[in-house]
Scaffold this motif. Structure first.
Motif, PDB file in Angstrom:
ATOM      1  N   GLN A  15     -23.157  20.432  -2.866  1.00 56.16           N
ATOM      2  CA  GLN A  15     -22.410  19.610  -3.814  1.00 56.16           C
ATOM      3  C   GLN A  15     -22.579  20.123  -5.248  1.00 56.16           C
ATOM      4  OE1 GLN A  15     -23.456  15.450  -3.523  1.00 56.16           O
ATOM      5  NE2 GLN A  15     -21.692  15.036  -2.198  1.00 56.16           N
ATOM      6  N   THR A  16     -21.591  19.820  -6.068  1.00 55.83           N
ATOM      7  CA  THR A  16     -21.666  20.080  -7.504  1.00 55.83           C
ATOM      8  C   THR A  16     -21.783  18.755  -8.226  1.00 55.83           C
ATOM      9  OG1 THR A  16     -20.353  22.109  -7.380  1.00 55.83           O
ATOM     10  CG2 THR A  16     -20.474  21.017  -9.510  1.00 55.83           C
ATOM     11  N   VAL A  17     -22.855  18.595  -8.986  1.00 55.77           N
ATOM     12  CA  VAL A  17     -23.056  17.360  -9.732  1.00 55.77           C
ATOM     13  C   VAL A  17     -23.226  17.716 -11.208  1.00 55.77           C
ATOM     14  CG1 VAL A  17     -24.127  16.191  -7.771  1.00 55.77           C
ATOM     15  CG2 VAL A  17     -25.566  17.349  -9.458  1.00 55.77           C
ATOM     16  N   ALA A  18     -22.853  16.783 -12.054  1.00 51.04           N
ATOM     17  CA  ALA A  18     -22.930  17.014 -13.498  1.00 51.04           C
ATOM     18  C   ALA A  18     -23.712  15.891 -14.159  1.00 51.04           C
ATOM     19  CB  ALA A  18     -21.530  17.101 -14.091  1.00 51.04           C
ATOM     20  N   PHE A  19     -24.374  16.239 -15.259  1.00 48.93           N
ATOM     21  CA  PHE A  19     -25.105  15.274 -16.069  1.00 48.93           C
ATOM     22  C   PHE A  19     -24.534  15.323 -17.481  1.00 48.93           C
ATOM     23  CE2 PHE A  19     -27.900  16.708 -12.710  1.00 48.93           C
ATOM     24  CZ  PHE A  19     -28.413  15.512 -12.198  1.00 48.93           C
ATOM     25  N   VAL A  20     -24.066  14.197 -17.960  1.00 44.08           N
ATOM     26  CA  VAL A  20     -23.475  14.121 -19.293  1.00 44.08           C
ATOM     27  C   VAL A  20     -24.146  12.996 -20.060  1.00 44.08           C
ATOM     28  CG1 VAL A  20     -21.274  15.028 -18.444  1.00 44.08           C
ATOM     29  CG2 VAL A  20     -21.623  12.548 -18.597  1.00 44.08           C
ATOM     30  N   GLY A  21     -23.968  13.033 -21.362  1.00 47.26           N
ATOM     31  CA  GLY A  21     -24.557  11.998 -22.202  1.00 47.26           C
ATOM     32  C   GLY A  21     -24.898  12.561 -23.558  1.00 47.26           C
ATOM     33  N   LEU A  67     -16.652  17.432 -21.323  1.00 47.81           N
ATOM     34  CA  LEU A  67     -16.392  16.762 -20.051  1.00 47.81           C
ATOM     35  C   LEU A  67     -15.334  17.483 -19.240  1.00 47.81           C
ATOM     36  CD1 LEU A  67     -16.497  13.011 -21.158  1.00 47.81           C
ATOM     37  CD2 LEU A  67     -18.354  14.515 -20.461  1.00 47.81           C
ATOM     38  N   SER A  68     -14.461  18.226 -19.905  1.00 49.60           N
ATOM     39  CA  SER A  68     -13.414  18.941 -19.181  1.00 49.60           C
ATOM     40  C   SER A  68     -13.991  19.952 -18.208  1.00 49.60           C
ATOM     41  CB  SER A  68     -12.477  19.649 -20.161  1.00 49.60           C
ATOM     42  OG  SER A  68     -13.215  20.563 -20.971  1.00 49.60           O
ATOM     43  N   THR A  69     -15.208  20.450 -18.450  1.00 51.46           N
ATOM     44  CA  THR A  69     -15.795  21.467 -17.572  1.00 51.46           C
ATOM     45  C   THR A  69     -16.419  20.867 -16.321  1.00 51.46           C
ATOM     46  OG1 THR A  69     -17.926  21.363 -18.735  1.00 51.46           O
ATOM     47  CG2 THR A  69     -16.304  22.939 -19.555  1.00 51.46           C
ATOM     48  N   VAL A  70     -16.573  19.539 -16.281  1.00 50.18           N
ATOM     49  CA  VAL A  70     -17.243  18.922 -15.123  1.00 50.18           C
ATOM     50  C   VAL A  70     -16.370  17.889 -14.424  1.00 50.18           C
ATOM     51  CG1 VAL A  70     -19.519  19.306 -16.136  1.00 50.18           C
ATOM     52  CG2 VAL A  70     -18.347  17.152 -16.570  1.00 50.18           C
ATOM     53  N   ARG A  71     -15.097  17.797 -14.779  1.00 49.50           N
ATOM     54  CA  ARG A  71     -14.253  16.741 -14.219  1.00 49.50           C
ATOM     55  C   ARG A  71     -14.059  16.885 -12.719  1.00 49.50           C
ATOM     56  NH1 ARG A  71      -8.379  16.874 -16.739  1.00 49.50           N
ATOM     57  NH2 ARG A  71      -8.147  15.301 -15.106  1.00 49.50           N
ATOM     58  N   ASN A  72     -14.252  18.108 -12.174  1.00 48.62           N
ATOM     59  CA  ASN A  72     -14.059  18.316 -10.737  1.00 48.62           C
ATOM     60  C   ASN A  72     -15.357  18.207  -9.943  1.00 48.62           C
ATOM     61  OD1 ASN A  72     -11.274  18.820 -11.077  1.00 48.62           O
ATOM     62  ND2 ASN A  72     -11.697  20.974 -11.602  1.00 48.62           N
ATOM     63  N   ALA A  73     -16.444  17.806 -10.579  1.00 48.80           N
ATOM     64  CA  ALA A  73     -17.721  17.677  -9.879  1.00 48.80           C
ATOM     65  C   ALA A  73     -17.650  16.578  -8.824  1.00 48.80           C
ATOM     66  CB  ALA A  73     -18.836  17.377 -10.883  1.00 48.80           C
TER      67      ALA A  73
END
Length: 589
Positions: A370-376, A538-544
């Motif tokens: 899986q691909t997961v992203a962390f934002v904040g 956020l555009s780089t992780v929208r498909n996570a």
């Protein structure tokens, strides 16, 4: 001498080399003091002729006695020169070998220290320890150790001759020697704290210079040359003043020793002459004593320099050995990892920098592949979570598992080999592009290197460089643009072919074209890999598969891009902020 004892303990494998070097030094001293004795014997031959000391050995003709002395002189000078050659070779080789081992051991130890150690230490001070301080050891072994041995042996040998010829004169003439030795070591103890301050000041200068050279472009851009030159002046002036305090004390010992030596020489000259005039000792013996006094006492003036060099060296070695004694909290030992699928579990993770809590009860599961992203927001704990996975730090509490195996139980090298890491601050070595992509590999597989570069969309710009993959990129890759460095970092991670890929702000400092290229690469290379991405855009992780929103060390939202937008929470607010900025910019254009 705790530092010297610690050095002996560390250099156990070189004790045999040190022993033979010392033997050569002692032999050199023995041959070195014999010419003074020969001078006295020669005077005895000229004065007493057929009744001289050599005549008692069976050589009665005076001229033959002188010829006999000439042959012995050649032998003695040859022996002195030979053993000087031997002790220089042995001490210098010992210095080089020990310096080499100590620097490598210290550097290897530094590499094993946790990141928290480097956050509290100046890079310049570490550079000063690994370079300047270890060089001090070389200087001491190259000359200081031999000088100490020779002064001590000269004292013993010359004293023995004195007591054999004129015991009463020896007691008076040699009385200053214990005072000289005591004074030298008394000064040495007093000056030790001052040299410790000198080494610290040297570390400050090294740190400032290192920082400025790395940031030379910024200094030039802000025309801050005079500003930074003033900082260097302050640091250098502090070093000069600290050194001046040490020099003031170390310089005082030489005049004191000189006056003590003068008293011993005058006693030998006057009282010894009186004994010779009254026939209590021979003229030849008197000559031996005068010359031996010179040979013994005057070199003691160099004892101050030896003590100075010794203290400088021991202060430096103390810092190096203290570095080696710094405990390693994250140990490399553990179970082999073997083949993994790449599933990850974070179970009730807590972490704090000192008293400041950074992560609070983080729990999540990431399925293999899986691909997961962390934002904040900055400081929310995103990057810290990834550093815990790599075990740059250990969590205060909680567990991190890879395929149900706790990361703390895994051999650290196996753990990190299974993870490909691309950070915001790209580190590239001063080597070729191919060597940077195959970083850490002794044999470069060009087929794999090119494949990794193609996957990172770096092949085209590499081919346009003058030497292609053999192009030297300079220190920290300074000959490349920021986007090119970032693509090389991605290619390096791809070359590693890890089951887990970690991207920590990998696109935050690149242009839109490079970001798009990296995004296309990620879409390809993330297949079959567990991928963790920290991003502000956020555009780089929208498909996570899943996006985790973090605030103040806690996960406040989780879900896909669409789910988080529909929830209209923190993520949706960040999305509107970023897309709103872009829409406004587009309208202005």
């Amino acid at each position: 001498m705790p530092s010297l004892r610690r050095l002996f303990q560390y250099a156990g494998q070189y004790r045999r080399d040190a022993f033979w070097a010392s033997v050569c030094s002692v032999a050199n001293v023995f041959f070195d003091i014999l010419p003074e004795i020969l001078i006295g014997i020669a005077v005895d031959v000229v004065v007493n002729r057929e009744t001289s000391f050599i005549a008692t050995l069976g050589v009665t003709d005076s001229f033959h006695q002188l010829l006999y002395l000439g042959v012995i002189t050649v032998f003695i000078w040859g022996g002195e020169s030979l053993f000087q050659y031997f002790y220089q070779i042995r001490w210098r080789n010992l210095a080089q070998n020990l310096q080499h081992d100590l620097r490598l051991d210290a550097y290897r130890h530094v590499q094993k220290l946790p990141l928290s150690y480097f956050e509290n230490k100046s890079t310049g001070k570490l550079m000063s320890i690994l370079n300047d301080d270890i060089n001090q050891l070389e200087r001491f072994l190259n000359g200081g150790a031999n000088s100490i041995i020779q002064v001590l042996c000269s004292t013993l040998m010359c004293s023995a001759v004195f007591f054999y010829i004129a015991p009463q004169l020896a007691l008076i003439a040699l009385a200053p020697v214990p005072l000289i030795l005591f004074g030298a070591f008394w000064f040495q103890r007093r000056i030790a704290p001052r040299y410790a301050a000198v080494r610290e000041a040297a570390g400050v200068i090294s740190g400032r210079l290192n920082n400025n050279l790395l940031g030379i472009a910024t200094i030039k851009a802000f025309t801050a040359e005079k500003f930074e030159a003033a900082h260097i002046f302050d640091a250098s002036n502090h070093y000069r003043q600290t050194n001046a305090a040490a020099i003031q004390l170390s310089s005082a010992i030489i005049p004191i020793i000189r006056m003590a030596i003068l008293s011993g020489f005058v006693v030998t000259l006057v009282y010894g002459g009186y004994l010779a005039l009254h026939g209590q000792i021979g003229v030849g013996s008197y000559s031996v004593l005068v010359f031996l006094t010179q040979r013994l006492l005057w070199p003691l003036t160099g004892l101050a320099d030896i003590a100075d060099l010794y203290q400088r060296s021991m202060t430096a070695i103390e810092r190096v050995l203290n570095l080696l004694d710094t405990p390693i909290h994250i140990h490399y030992e553990g179970k082999p990892l073997g083949q993994i699928k790449g599933a990850l579990s974070f179970e009730h993770i807590h972490f704090a920098y000192g008293e400041q809590a950074v992560l609070k009860d983080i729990s999540l599961h990431i399925a293999a592949g899986q691909t997961v992203a962390f934002v904040g927001a900055t400081g929310s704990g995103k990057s810290t979570l990834l550093k815990l996975l790599l075990r740059f730090y250990d969590a205060s509490s909680g567990n991190i598992k890879i395929d149900s195996m706790e990361s703390k139980d895994i051999a650290l090298l196996d753990l990190r080999r299974a993870i490909g890491y691309v950070g915001q601050d790209v580190f590239l070595s001063d080597a070729s592009i191919a060597q940077n992509i195959a970083y850490g590999q002794s044999d470069v597989d060009m087929t794999a290197v090119i494949a990794a570069a193609r996957a990172a969309e770096a092949h085209e710009f590499i081919e346009r460089l003058p030497q292609g993959y053999d192009t030297q990129i300079g220190e920290r890759g300074q000959k490349l643009s920021g986007g090119q460095r970032q693509r090389l970092a991605l290619a390096r991670a791809i070359f590693k072919d890890p089951k887990i890929l970690v991207l920590d702000e990998a696109t935050s400092a690149v242009d839109n074209e490079t970001e798009a290229a990296i995004q296309r690469s990620l879409d390809k290379i993330a297949r079959g890999r567990t991928t963790l991405v920290v991003a502000h855009r956020l555009s780089t992780v929208r498909n996570a598969h899943c996006i985790y929103v973090m605030e103040q060390g806690e996960i406040v939202e989780a879900g896909t891009h669409e789910i988080l937008l529909a929830a209209n929470g923190s993520y949706a607010a960040l999305w509107r902020l970023q897309t709103g900025i872009r829409e406004t910019e587009a309208a202005l254009i």
